[in-house]
Scaffold this motif. Structure first.
Motif, mmCIF file in Angstrom:
data_model
loop_
_atom_site.group_PDB
_atom_site.id
_atom_site.type_symbol
_atom_site.label_atom_id
_atom_site.label_comp_id
_atom_site.label_asym_id
_atom_site.label_seq_id
_atom_site.Cartn_x
_atom_site.Cartn_y
_atom_site.Cartn_z
ATOM 1 N N THR A 1 8.641 -4.840 77.132
ATOM 2 C CA THR A 1 9.852 -4.762 76.322
ATOM 3 C C THR A 1 11.087 -4.866 77.214
ATOM 4 O O THR A 1 12.165 -4.438 76.832
ATOM 5 C CB THR A 1 9.896 -3.441 75.520
ATOM 6 O OG1 THR A 1 9.890 -2.338 76.432
ATOM 7 C CG2 THR A 1 8.697 -3.331 74.582
ATOM 8 N N SER B 1 11.771 -0.067 75.797
ATOM 9 C CA SER B 1 11.074 1.002 75.082
ATOM 10 C C SER B 1 9.611 1.069 75.490
ATOM 11 O O SER B 1 8.763 0.398 74.899
ATOM 12 C CB SER B 1 11.165 0.783 73.562
ATOM 13 O OG SER B 1 10.434 1.789 72.881
ATOM 14 N N ALA C 1 7.635 3.409 74.822
ATOM 15 C CA ALA C 1 6.885 3.935 73.679
ATOM 16 C C ALA C 1 6.429 2.804 72.768
ATOM 17 O O ALA C 1 5.291 2.802 72.265
ATOM 18 C CB ALA C 1 7.740 4.932 72.908
ATOM 19 N N LEU C 2 7.305 1.827 72.531
ATOM 20 C CA LEU C 2 6.929 0.685 71.706
ATOM 21 C C LEU C 2 5.840 -0.136 72.381
ATOM 22 O O LEU C 2 4.898 -0.605 71.726
ATOM 23 C CB LEU C 2 8.158 -0.188 71.429
ATOM 24 C CG LEU C 2 7.908 -1.465 70.617
ATOM 25 C CD1 LEU C 2 7.291 -1.142 69.259
ATOM 26 C CD2 LEU C 2 9.207 -2.251 70.451
ATOM 27 N N LYS D 1 3.549 0.976 74.333
ATOM 28 C CA LYS D 1 2.287 1.704 74.191
ATOM 29 C C LYS D 1 1.689 1.518 72.808
ATOM 30 O O LYS D 1 0.473 1.398 72.651
ATOM 31 C CB LYS D 1 2.514 3.187 74.486
ATOM 32 C CG LYS D 1 2.745 3.490 75.962
ATOM 33 C CD LYS D 1 2.949 4.978 76.199
ATOM 34 C CE LYS D 1 3.182 5.262 77.678
ATOM 35 N NZ LYS D 1 3.415 6.707 77.943
ATOM 36 N N ARG D 2 2.541 1.517 71.774
ATOM 37 C CA ARG D 2 2.024 1.275 70.426
ATOM 38 C C ARG D 2 1.412 -0.120 70.334
ATOM 39 O O ARG D 2 0.324 -0.296 69.782
ATOM 40 C CB ARG D 2 3.147 1.414 69.398
ATOM 41 C CG ARG D 2 2.704 0.959 68.006
ATOM 42 C CD ARG D 2 3.755 1.100 66.949
ATOM 43 N NE ARG D 2 3.288 0.447 65.732
ATOM 44 C CZ ARG D 2 3.870 0.586 64.542
ATOM 45 N NH1 ARG D 2 4.943 1.361 64.420
ATOM 46 N NH2 ARG D 2 3.407 -0.051 63.484
ATOM 47 N N MET D 3 2.116 -1.115 70.864
ATOM 48 C CA MET D 3 1.602 -2.482 70.838
ATOM 49 C C MET D 3 0.289 -2.576 71.608
ATOM 50 O O MET D 3 -0.630 -3.304 71.201
ATOM 51 C CB MET D 3 2.639 -3.432 71.424
ATOM 52 C CG MET D 3 3.905 -3.532 70.586
ATOM 53 S SD MET D 3 5.203 -4.488 71.419
ATOM 54 C CE MET D 3 4.449 -6.121 71.413
ATOM 55 N N LYS D 4 0.193 -1.828 72.708
ATOM 56 C CA LYS D 4 -1.042 -1.819 73.493
ATOM 57 C C LYS D 4 -2.214 -1.326 72.653
ATOM 58 O O LYS D 4 -3.301 -1.913 72.675
ATOM 59 C CB LYS D 4 -0.863 -0.937 74.730
ATOM 60 C CG LYS D 4 -2.109 -0.801 75.590
ATOM 61 C CD LYS D 4 -1.834 0.059 76.814
ATOM 62 C CE LYS D 4 -3.095 0.255 77.645
ATOM 63 N NZ LYS D 4 -2.841 1.057 78.865
ATOM 64 N N ARG D 5 -2.010 -0.242 71.901
ATOM 65 C CA ARG D 5 -3.081 0.285 71.050
ATOM 66 C C ARG D 5 -3.496 -0.738 70.000
ATOM 67 O O ARG D 5 -4.693 -0.954 69.758
ATOM 68 C CB ARG D 5 -2.622 1.567 70.357
ATOM 69 C CG ARG D 5 -2.460 2.766 71.269
ATOM 70 C CD ARG D 5 -2.363 4.058 70.468
ATOM 71 N NE ARG D 5 -1.268 4.022 69.498
ATOM 72 C CZ ARG D 5 -0.030 4.424 69.763
ATOM 73 N NH1 ARG D 5 0.281 4.866 70.969
ATOM 74 N NH2 ARG D 5 0.899 4.384 68.819
ATOM 75 N N GLU D 6 -2.516 -1.381 69.385
ATOM 76 C CA GLU D 6 -2.823 -2.322 68.311
ATOM 77 C C GLU D 6 -3.516 -3.572 68.843
ATOM 78 O O GLU D 6 -4.452 -4.086 68.226
ATOM 79 C CB GLU D 6 -1.536 -2.679 67.567
ATOM 80 C CG GLU D 6 -0.948 -1.489 66.808
ATOM 81 C CD GLU D 6 0.338 -1.826 66.068
ATOM 82 O OE1 GLU D 6 0.784 -2.989 66.148
ATOM 83 O OE2 GLU D 6 0.898 -0.918 65.405
ATOM 84 N N SER E 1 -5.325 -3.691 71.554
ATOM 85 C CA SER E 1 -6.658 -3.266 71.971
ATOM 86 C C SER E 1 -7.627 -3.271 70.794
ATOM 87 O O SER E 1 -8.793 -3.666 70.924
ATOM 88 C CB SER E 1 -6.585 -1.879 72.602
ATOM 89 O OG SER E 1 -7.857 -1.463 73.050
ATOM 90 N N ASP E 2 -7.143 -2.844 69.629
ATOM 91 C CA ASP E 2 -7.984 -2.846 68.435
ATOM 92 C C ASP E 2 -8.274 -4.273 67.958
ATOM 93 O O ASP E 2 -9.364 -4.561 67.459
ATOM 94 C CB ASP E 2 -7.302 -2.067 67.300
ATOM 95 C CG ASP E 2 -7.237 -0.572 67.575
ATOM 96 O OD1 ASP E 2 -8.040 -0.096 68.399
ATOM 97 O OD2 ASP E 2 -6.383 0.107 66.982
#
Length: 248
Positions: free
Chosen positions: A158, A162, A164-165, A167-172, A174-175
């Protein structure tokens, strides 16, 4: 925590404006970074700081087979254990300029602003890669969030705006891109040599691989269903067809 750049705090970057007005972070958002994957195997990297951030950066460098030198008077037990087992070199002292010698990159995560600025300036003078954690203007490269699955690596950035953003994208991500993608990469890598030796042009090889990856049946769906033999058969059928086309 490392000295960070934010409005109202004494300036910690090269602009030396006295009190931070965040002009440095605005500049980061307007910077287009050149994205690259570095081969650090056998290359020396310096980490200054042995706290939680220092441990995180050290583990990331070790995962890339870098030769890691940690400099810090005190470190977490996990860092000390890495040194005891011989995975890293640890110098139990403050940073010295000579610590940069022979290193490709330096990462600093200390709680001393003057030390962080000094490391940045001295690394820059040597045309090294340098990252002062949490101080974007004192970095000539940034570390994206990484999703790793086998041979697949996806980087999310980013531009420091951000974490934090990211990290959220990383989780999504990864799924979304699971182990099936990594396994398909491995299976396709097995036939790269054949493709280079059999298909005469770049476009021939491009068409061969794209037809497999984007064709019907979908190899990812087959792998998700546990049908790896069907994927191998699919690849073999494309090999036969493209070899016949070349033979004329």
């Amino acid at each position: 925590m490392p000295a960070a750049a934010y409005a109202g705090k004494p300036c910690v970057c090269q602009f030396k404006v006295g009190i931070c007005d965040q002009r440095c972070t605005v500049e980061m958002l307007n910077t287009t970074h050149y994205i690259a994957c570095l081969n650090l195997k056998g290359r020396r990297a310096l980490v200054v700081g042995g706290g939680h951030l220092g441990l995180e950066k050290t583990e990331g460098l070790l995962a890339s087979d870098a030769i890691v030198h940690v400099v810090s008077p005190e470190v977490l037990p996990e860092v000390e254990a890495l040194a005891a087992e011989g995975s890293i070199e640890w110098s139990r002292r403050d940073y010295e300029t000579s610590d940069l010698d022979g290193c490709l990159m330096a990462i600093a995560c200390t709680d001393d602003t003057d030390t962080n600025i000094r490391i940045y300036e001295e690394a820059e003078a040597k045309a090294m890669l340098v990252n002062i954690v949490d101080v974007p203007p004192l970095c000539n490269f940034i570390l994206p969030a990484i999703v790793r699955t086998g041979a697949i690596a996806v980087a999310i950035s980013t531009r420091g705006a951000s974490p934090a953003l990211a990290k959220r994208m990383k989780r999504e991500i990864s799924d979304l891109f699971g182990t099936e993608y990594a396994r398909l990469a491995e299976l396709l890598n097995e036939v790269r040599g054949w493709a280079k030796g059999t298909l005469p042009t770049y476009n021939d090889r491009k068409d061969f691989f794209e037809e497999i990856v984007n064709g019907d049946p979908d190899p990812i769906d087959l792998l998700r269903a546990g049908e790896e033999d069907a994927v191998r058969a699919l690849i073999a059928s494309h090999q036969e067809r493209h070899a016949a086309l070349v033979a004329g």
